[in-house]
Scaffold this motif. Sequence first.
Motif, PDB file in Angstrom:
ATOM      1  N   ARG A 162     -18.514  -2.620   4.047  1.00 60.68           N
ATOM      2  CA  ARG A 162     -18.080  -3.133   2.741  1.00 60.68           C
ATOM      3  C   ARG A 162     -16.937  -2.311   2.152  1.00 60.68           C
ATOM      4  NH1 ARG A 162     -22.793  -3.274   0.217  1.00 60.68           N
ATOM      5  NH2 ARG A 162     -23.145  -5.348   1.101  1.00 60.68           N
ATOM      6  N   ASN A 163     -17.084  -0.992   2.150  1.00 62.29           N
ATOM      7  CA  ASN A 163     -16.055  -0.144   1.550  1.00 62.29           C
ATOM      8  C   ASN A 163     -14.732  -0.270   2.303  1.00 62.29           C
ATOM      9  OD1 ASN A 163     -16.168   2.303  -0.619  1.00 62.29           O
ATOM     10  ND2 ASN A 163     -14.629   2.691   0.943  1.00 62.29           N
ATOM     11  N   SER A 164     -14.807  -0.358   3.634  1.00 61.33           N
ATOM     12  CA  SER A 164     -13.589  -0.493   4.441  1.00 61.33           C
ATOM     13  C   SER A 164     -12.894  -1.818   4.153  1.00 61.33           C
ATOM     14  CB  SER A 164     -13.936  -0.396   5.928  1.00 61.33           C
ATOM     15  OG  SER A 164     -14.537   0.842   6.228  1.00 61.33           O
ATOM     16  N   ALA A 165     -13.659  -2.906   4.071  1.00 59.13           N
ATOM     17  CA  ALA A 165     -13.075  -4.213   3.784  1.00 59.13           C
ATOM     18  C   ALA A 165     -12.433  -4.236   2.399  1.00 59.13           C
ATOM     19  CB  ALA A 165     -14.151  -5.300   3.877  1.00 59.13           C
ATOM     20  N   LEU A 166     -13.122  -3.661   1.412  1.00 56.42           N
ATOM     21  CA  LEU A 166     -12.574  -3.642   0.058  1.00 56.42           C
ATOM     22  C   LEU A 166     -11.315  -2.790  -0.008  1.00 56.42           C
ATOM     23  CD1 LEU A 166     -13.135  -4.690  -2.795  1.00 56.42           C
ATOM     24  CD2 LEU A 166     -14.382  -2.582  -3.247  1.00 56.42           C
ATOM     25  N   SER A 167     -11.289  -1.688   0.741  1.00 61.01           N
ATOM     26  CA  SER A 167     -10.090  -0.849   0.780  1.00 61.01           C
ATOM     27  C   SER A 167      -8.909  -1.601   1.367  1.00 61.01           C
ATOM     28  CB  SER A 167     -10.364   0.418   1.598  1.00 61.01           C
ATOM     29  OG  SER A 167     -11.321   1.228   0.974  1.00 61.01           O
ATOM     30  N   MET A 168      -9.146  -2.374   2.418  1.00 57.85           N
ATOM     31  CA  MET A 168      -8.065  -3.140   3.032  1.00 57.85           C
ATOM     32  C   MET A 168      -7.527  -4.203   2.080  1.00 57.85           C
ATOM     33  SD  MET A 168      -7.665  -1.684   5.906  1.00 57.85           S
ATOM     34  CE  MET A 168      -6.535  -2.838   6.679  1.00 57.85           C
ATOM     35  N   VAL A 169      -8.417  -4.818   1.314  1.00 59.36           N
ATOM     36  CA  VAL A 169      -7.973  -5.831   0.353  1.00 59.36           C
ATOM     37  C   VAL A 169      -7.162  -5.187  -0.762  1.00 59.36           C
ATOM     38  CG1 VAL A 169      -8.757  -7.524  -1.349  1.00 59.36           C
ATOM     39  CG2 VAL A 169      -9.854  -7.405   0.889  1.00 59.36           C
ATOM     40  N   ARG A 170      -7.600  -4.008  -1.220  1.00 56.91           N
ATOM     41  CA  ARG A 170      -6.828  -3.311  -2.247  1.00 56.91           C
ATOM     42  C   ARG A 170      -5.451  -2.909  -1.730  1.00 56.91           C
ATOM     43  NH1 ARG A 170      -8.809   1.103  -6.103  1.00 56.91           N
ATOM     44  NH2 ARG A 170      -7.189   0.098  -7.344  1.00 56.91           N
ATOM     45  N   GLN A 171      -5.364  -2.531  -0.461  1.00 59.96           N
ATOM     46  CA  GLN A 171      -4.053  -2.194   0.099  1.00 59.96           C
ATOM     47  C   GLN A 171      -3.163  -3.425   0.187  1.00 59.96           C
ATOM     48  OE1 GLN A 171      -3.365   1.031   0.228  1.00 59.96           O
ATOM     49  NE2 GLN A 171      -5.487   1.017  -0.497  1.00 59.96           N
ATOM     50  N   ALA A 172      -3.779  -4.578   0.425  1.00 56.17           N
ATOM     51  CA  ALA A 172      -2.999  -5.819   0.427  1.00 56.17           C
ATOM     52  C   ALA A 172      -2.438  -6.107  -0.963  1.00 56.17           C
ATOM     53  CB  ALA A 172      -3.878  -6.989   0.889  1.00 56.17           C
ATOM     54  N   LEU A 173      -3.222  -5.830  -2.001  1.00 60.21           N
ATOM     55  CA  LEU A 173      -2.744  -6.013  -3.369  1.00 60.21           C
ATOM     56  C   LEU A 173      -1.563  -5.084  -3.657  1.00 60.21           C
ATOM     57  CD1 LEU A 173      -6.265  -6.182  -5.039  1.00 60.21           C
ATOM     58  CD2 LEU A 173      -4.598  -8.039  -5.082  1.00 60.21           C
ATOM     59  N   VAL A 174      -1.684  -3.821  -3.238  1.00 59.15           N
ATOM     60  CA  VAL A 174      -0.583  -2.870  -3.439  1.00 59.15           C
ATOM     61  C   VAL A 174       0.631  -3.267  -2.607  1.00 59.15           C
ATOM     62  CG1 VAL A 174       0.135  -0.463  -3.161  1.00 59.15           C
ATOM     63  CG2 VAL A 174      -2.160  -0.991  -4.008  1.00 59.15           C
ATOM     64  N   PHE A 175       0.386  -3.733  -1.392  1.00 51.44           N
ATOM     65  CA  PHE A 175       1.486  -4.156  -0.529  1.00 51.44           C
ATOM     66  C   PHE A 175       2.265  -5.307  -1.159  1.00 51.44           C
ATOM     67  CE2 PHE A 175       3.164  -6.642   3.112  1.00 51.44           C
ATOM     68  CZ  PHE A 175       3.960  -5.660   3.689  1.00 51.44           C
ATOM     69  N   GLY A 176       1.547  -6.234  -1.809  1.00 56.36           N
ATOM     70  CA  GLY A 176       2.240  -7.307  -2.520  1.00 56.36           C
ATOM     71  C   GLY A 176       3.116  -6.773  -3.631  1.00 56.36           C
ATOM     72  N   GLY A 177       2.655  -5.688  -4.291  1.00 52.98           N
ATOM     73  CA  GLY A 177       3.447  -5.096  -5.358  1.00 52.98           C
ATOM     74  C   GLY A 177       4.698  -4.394  -4.874  1.00 52.98           C
ATOM     75  N   VAL A 178       4.756  -4.014  -3.601  1.00 50.51           N
ATOM     76  CA  VAL A 178       5.929  -3.338  -3.066  1.00 50.51           C
ATOM     77  C   VAL A 178       7.168  -4.223  -3.163  1.00 50.51           C
ATOM     78  CG1 VAL A 178       6.964  -2.437  -0.946  1.00 50.51           C
ATOM     79  CG2 VAL A 178       4.606  -1.832  -1.547  1.00 50.51           C
ATOM     80  N   PHE A 179       6.998  -5.537  -3.008  1.00 51.58           N
ATOM     81  CA  PHE A 179       8.140  -6.445  -3.025  1.00 51.58           C
ATOM     82  C   PHE A 179       8.598  -6.796  -4.437  1.00 51.58           C
ATOM     83  CE2 PHE A 179       5.780  -7.306   0.893  1.00 51.58           C
ATOM     84  CZ  PHE A 179       6.776  -7.155   1.845  1.00 51.58           C
TER      85      PHE A 179
END
Length: 516
Positions: free
Chosen positions: A435-452
């Motif tokens: 669970r923690n790993s999956a949630l971390s990956m989703v949060r990184q996707a949110l941050v990755f979207g903010g990079v653009f």
Amino acid sequence: MADSTPLLSDCETPAEPKRLPPSLDETIERCIGDFGWFQVFQAILVSFAWVFDAQQTFISVFTDAEPSWHCTDHSVCNKFSNICQLPKGSWSWDWPAHTSIISEWGHECSTSFITGLPASSFFMGCLFGGLALATLADSTLGRKNMLLFSCLTMSLSSIFTVFSPNIWIYSVLRFINGFGRATVGTCALVLSTELVGKRWRCQAGVIGFFCFTLGFLSLPAMAYVNRGSSWRNLYLWVSAPTVLYCVLVRLLVHESPRWLFVKGRKEEAVTTLKSMAQTASALTMSFSNVLIEQESLDDNVDIFSSIRILLNKRWAAQRLAAVMVAGIGIGMVYYGMPLSLGNLSVNLYLGVTLNAFSELPASLITFFLIGRINRKDSILGFTILSGVCSVMCVVMGRVWPSLQITMELISFFSACTAFNMALIYTLELFPTCVRNSALSMVRQALVFGGVFSPLLVAVGRKNNLISFGVFGMAIGVCGLPLIGLPETRGGTICDTMDEEEHKQNEKAAAAFSTLA
């Protein structure tokens, strides 16, 4: 010694009907109930980490800002002059030079790459930290220790930032700060929800969203009190309380009994459950007899195994990919909308204030309606609404400019709500072991979207269609992969991959029998 009978195996007596032993979810609720006062205290204390998370995320808005200035020699200087083309003695900062890194280190005429390097380093640290630390809370350290490690790294790097002699050392420390900060919100969210029963699990998770908003709103007040003082003071104000918070977590917060059980540490799990029991009858019940019916399945043999488990299971990989794609679109709007306010025909300070307060109703809606609305449908609805209103910002800017800020606020509010719902949905989609790993990956996707977002905002200064139009298309389209995922409202959260597969097979069989 653990019972060797598989968790989902049939009973040994042929005459008995097939029966599953009580799930870990049911066992924990029998021991500690849904949401007692002790669990309320634990959930609030753990969720308070989001306050420091928000402060570290937005502190550069004040410390890295270019201060205002005024002319001292009006014969060669006026308010429209470029200070980089003026003699040094013809102008002066309105505040002391130490109020900002730009004025203290003389970077008012440096390139945007130099002045933006600290903020970029922070978000790059968040990305690298999320990838490097994502699995530690599931594999070796656990939720509590990972939260302590992240908060300490974040606070200590912030304290060392006070002694930065130049922008290069400052940027390195901001990278370390972002690296540590990357998993704070994730660990706090997972731990707070795993300490309560399923009835209040979502509400416990939403406490963190309120705390993040509180941290965001407290930062301008702290910056206002320190106006005219060194930017270093603001870092001390936000980092010193974090150290005290770490001490409180170490002494008062329990590790997740779910994680302890999954890792095979039954005795510690039993001790934790006993300390959290609410009634005398719960205290006297035989925890060992209840838990012995369960099987400890340690799916994580090293720090990267949880990621391998997610990718090796087709259904898990599909779920993770769909939620991460949605996260990229949501993150693009969530981080990009506030940056785009300078491109609209509205007072910048008013726009930023309204956007900050938009997070409050988003958290309130999530808190009060999370138990009544479907997760998947809600995320789809809010992403589509956000996309439509984002595109309408362009239309209103040409037809009815006064309504442009209204469309922007609705779009940002919808993105905030989708952001919250996506995190809750991810919690329920994946079992405890990953669970923690999956949630971390989703949060990184949110941050990755903010990079653009900054690039789109810069290009959109001449044409809003490029910024708001792309924002709207991105969040609207990226939410569509969620259509194929299962709904999780009202269900129990699983602890092993096998248990999750069994639950989905039962649902599929029930749906097939209904159609038949």
